[in-house]
Design a protein around this motif. Structure first.
Motif: not given
Length: 351
Positions: A126-142, A168-178
């Motif tokens: 996703y490095l070449a994308r702009k924020p509008k092309a991302l999901s909420g979870g992907q934007r938070q990861r950025v 997405l909250r569950v998914e991002m909880r796992v991402e932050i823990a990892r």
């Protein structure tokens, strides 16, 4: 070492004091969660650590260095907010590296740090994308990646998942823990959601009205709360509370139809007592003492909402798929060893 220490930290807005002498030690590499109801001061305390709010009294140290009066940029912290705050005209890579670019870091160093953060957060595609092309979870990861690139001593998260849907909250909880496991940095995370606190934290700080109620590991707070507030706040569904009367070493639980249990040794004498039972410590039984209001059947678990003889309400957790009819009557059973007792006036735990 990038531990954090707060000593008698106070915050005032004019004559109004909102943080009341907080003392707290967070070890290097710990994941510490500030949790509490709205208005308890958790975000204010986090912003004081970040330097976004002035500390009225007391001291804040990071890695043994007093940062109380330093500007935010000098504290060695990076903050991830509830809103992503990404630049819409920049790519993901540009957003992540923008802070280093503004401070004059070499291009090669910026690219290397962005690449490493991208690897950790799985953002390579996703490095070449702009924020509008991302999901909420992907934007938070950025937004998290932008913090990682700065290489801070302490990461600060201010309710970063509150704008995401449940999945997405569950998914991002796992991402932050990892992420915490992989980079091993000191992290402070603010949330009003005690499920997030229980699943993410090494240490939980429970706040109420600008004061710390209790600090401890998640299961320690769940199993051994210091007062009624912590007992009711930690755990989902919340603990059931009943009025009781202590007399002659015995407590009669009025809200459970007059069931009697032995009083704790710390009870000073006869009088009113509050009794707490978690929903998973109560079970349906033969009898007609309680009226069934509603049953929520969720598959692997069910929650039964009952009305007690005195008019109080309670929740019973069950793990079968048999649900009593609304309006029917049932009895209850529990093990006396599972009951917690609290002083009816001070709300302090009686052990």
């Amino acid at each position: 070492m990038s531990g954090l220490e707060l000593k008698n930290v106070i915050k005032r807005y004019g004559a109004t004091q909102v943080i009341h002498g907080v003392d707290l030690d967070i070890e290097h590499g710990e994941f510490c969660v500030f949790v509490g109801p709205s208005g308890c001061g958790k975000s204010t305390l986090l912003r004081m650590v970040a330097g976004l709010e002035e500390t009225s009294e007391g001291h804040i140290s990071i890695g043994g260095r007093d940062v109380t009066r330093l500007d935010p940029a000098e504290r060695g912290v990076a903050m991830v907010f509830q809103t992503y705050a990404l630049y819409p005209h920049m790519t993901v890579a540009e957003n992540m590296g923008f802070g280093l670019k503004m401070t004059g870091h070499p291009k090669a160093e910026i690219e290397a740090k962005v690449a490493e953060a991208s690897r950790v957060l799985k953002l390579d595609d996703y490095l070449a994308r702009k924020p509008k092309a991302l999901s909420g979870g992907q934007r938070q990861r950025v937004a998290i990646g932008r913090a990682i690139v700065r290489g801070p001593e302490v990461f600060l998260f201010d309710e970063p998942l509150s704008n995401l849907d449940a999945e997405l909250r569950v998914e991002m909880r796992v991402e932050i823990a990892r992420l915490h496991q992989e980079i091993g940095a000191t992290m402070i995370y603010v949330t009003h959601d005690q499920v997030e606190a229980m699943t993410l934290a090494d240490k939980i700080v429970v706040l109420r009205a600008g004061r710390i109620e209790q600090v401890g590991r998640p299961l320690d707070l769940y199993n051994d709360p210091d007062n009624r507030f912590v007992a009711g706040f930690i755990g989902s569904p919340a603990m059931n509370f009943f009025e009781g009367r202590a007399s002659g070493g015995t407590i009669t639980i009025d809200g459970l139809g007059g069931v009697q249990v032995a009083a704790p040794s710390s009870l000073g004498g006869d009088g009113p007592v509050t009794v707490g039972l978690r929903p998973n410590h109560v079970r349906l039984a033969d009898g007609d003492s309680h009226v069934v209001e509603l049953s929520e059947q969720l598959g692997g678990v069910s929650y039964h909402y009952l009305t007690a003889p005195g008019g109080g309400r309670m929740i019973v957790e069950a793990h079968d798929q048999q649900a009593p009819r609304p309006g029917s009557r049932t009895g209850l059973a529990f093990d006396a060893s599972d009951a917690l007792f609290f002083d009816a006036k001070t709300e302090a735990r009686l052990r």
